[in-house]
Enzyme design. Structure first.
Site, PDB file in Angstrom:
ATOM      1  CG  ASP A  89      -1.913  -1.160   1.198  1.00 59.97           C
ATOM      2  OD1 ASP A  89      -1.862  -1.975   0.255  1.00 59.97           O
ATOM      3  OD2 ASP A  89      -2.719  -1.281   2.139  1.00 59.97           O
TER       4      ASP A  89
ATOM      5  CE  LYS B 298      -3.509  -4.289   1.069  1.00 60.92           C
ATOM      6  NZ  LYS B 298      -4.190  -3.623   2.157  1.00 60.92           N
TER       7      LYS B 298
ATOM      8  CB  CYS C 140      -2.090  -2.812   5.298  1.00 61.97           C
ATOM      9  SG  CYS C 140      -3.746  -2.116   5.207  1.00 61.97           S
TER      10      CYS C 140
HETATM   11  C1  C5J Z   1      -3.028   0.412   5.613  1.00 63.14           C
HETATM   12  C2  C5J Z   1      -4.716   1.616   6.816  1.00 63.14           C
HETATM   13  N1  C5J Z   1      -2.555   0.276   4.374  1.00 63.14           N
HETATM   14  N2  C5J Z   1      -3.856   1.982   7.769  1.00 63.14           N
HETATM   15  N3  C5J Z   1      -4.292   0.919   5.744  1.00 63.14           N
HETATM   16  O1  C5J Z   1      -2.364   0.130   6.586  1.00 63.14           O
HETATM   17  O2  C5J Z   1      -5.884   1.902   6.910  1.00 63.14           O
END
Ligand code: C5J
Length: 230
Positions: A31, A136, A169
């Protein structure tokens, strides 16, 4: 470039050194999207100071370059949703204040929606042609995706996992990877959290109890090892 299957690398790590074969190892970057790292996206809508995440960008870039040179499978994940919001649970939608929710308009397009500018990877970590991109809808990269299928199809047994955010994540993904039988290596400086104390605790949890979720190292150790393999 294909790495001979017999090549192995050994790196210093917590709780002990770990060996891995580049041919059966994937770099998974979680991400590294504008929505989490830049102002006006989902991370900021949740009330976070997104600038804190910048520290992990350069280590990720350096590790990505080394992984590409050594011929590792590279996987980039993106959290995001369909434009009609048909894959978002109400609970997740309600987490941000009205006007700053998933699907609402922001400076980088609709927040956390696939195809919008904010959903894209940051400029420094764009996938190269042929690298795998996993879209995702959840926090973990295995949830409602074909990541496991893709990894197994490539004979991958070890994952080097970096990205954001460490305790959300990255952790959701590495915990599930551990349950699915993958060996996890986490370069701590390639991960970032809006909360430094959560980052530290999340990293400590990985290698505690004899490496209950995996091994912790840093980008430099991996880069040196991969340079010898390349
Ligand atoms: C991720 C989030 N990518 N913190 N998402 O960690 O909402």
């Amino acid at each position: 470039m294909a790495v001979p299957a017999s090549t192995t690398c050994t790196i210093a790590a917590n709780p002990q050194p770990i060996s891995f074969a580049p041919a059966t190892t994937a770099l998974v970057l979680i991400d590294m999207q504008r929505d989490f790292l830049e102002a006006g996206g989902f991370g900021e809508a949740l009330g976070n100071d997104v600038s804190v995440l910048r520290a992990c960008v350069e280590p990720c870039q350096q590790l990505l370059a080394a992984a590409r040179k050594a011929g590792l499978l590279v996987v980039h994940t993106r959290e995001g949703h369909r434009s009609d919001l048909s894959d978002v649970f109400a609970e997740k939608l309600q987490r941000c204040a009205p006007g700053r929710r998933i699907g609402d308009a922001g400076p980088m397009g609709r927040i956390l929606i696939r195809g919008e500018a904010g959903h894209d990877f940051i400029a420094e970590l764009q996938p190269a042609a042929g690298e795998i991109v996993i879209d995702k809808p959840g926090k973990g990269a295995f949830y409602s995706t074909d990541l496991d299928l893709v990894l197994r199809r490539h004979g991958i047994t070890t994952l080097i996992i970096g990205g954001v955010t460490t305790e959300v994540c990255v952790h959701s993904t590495l915990r599930e990877a551990n349950d699915r039988g993958y060996r996890n290596i986490v370069p701590a400086d390639c991960c970032g959290s809006y909360f430094p104390e959560f980052h530290a605790a999340a990293i400590a949890m990985v290698s505690a109890q004899g490496g209950i979720f995996g091994h912790v190292t840093d980008a430099a150790a991996l880069i040196s090892a991969l340079a010898i393999a390349a």
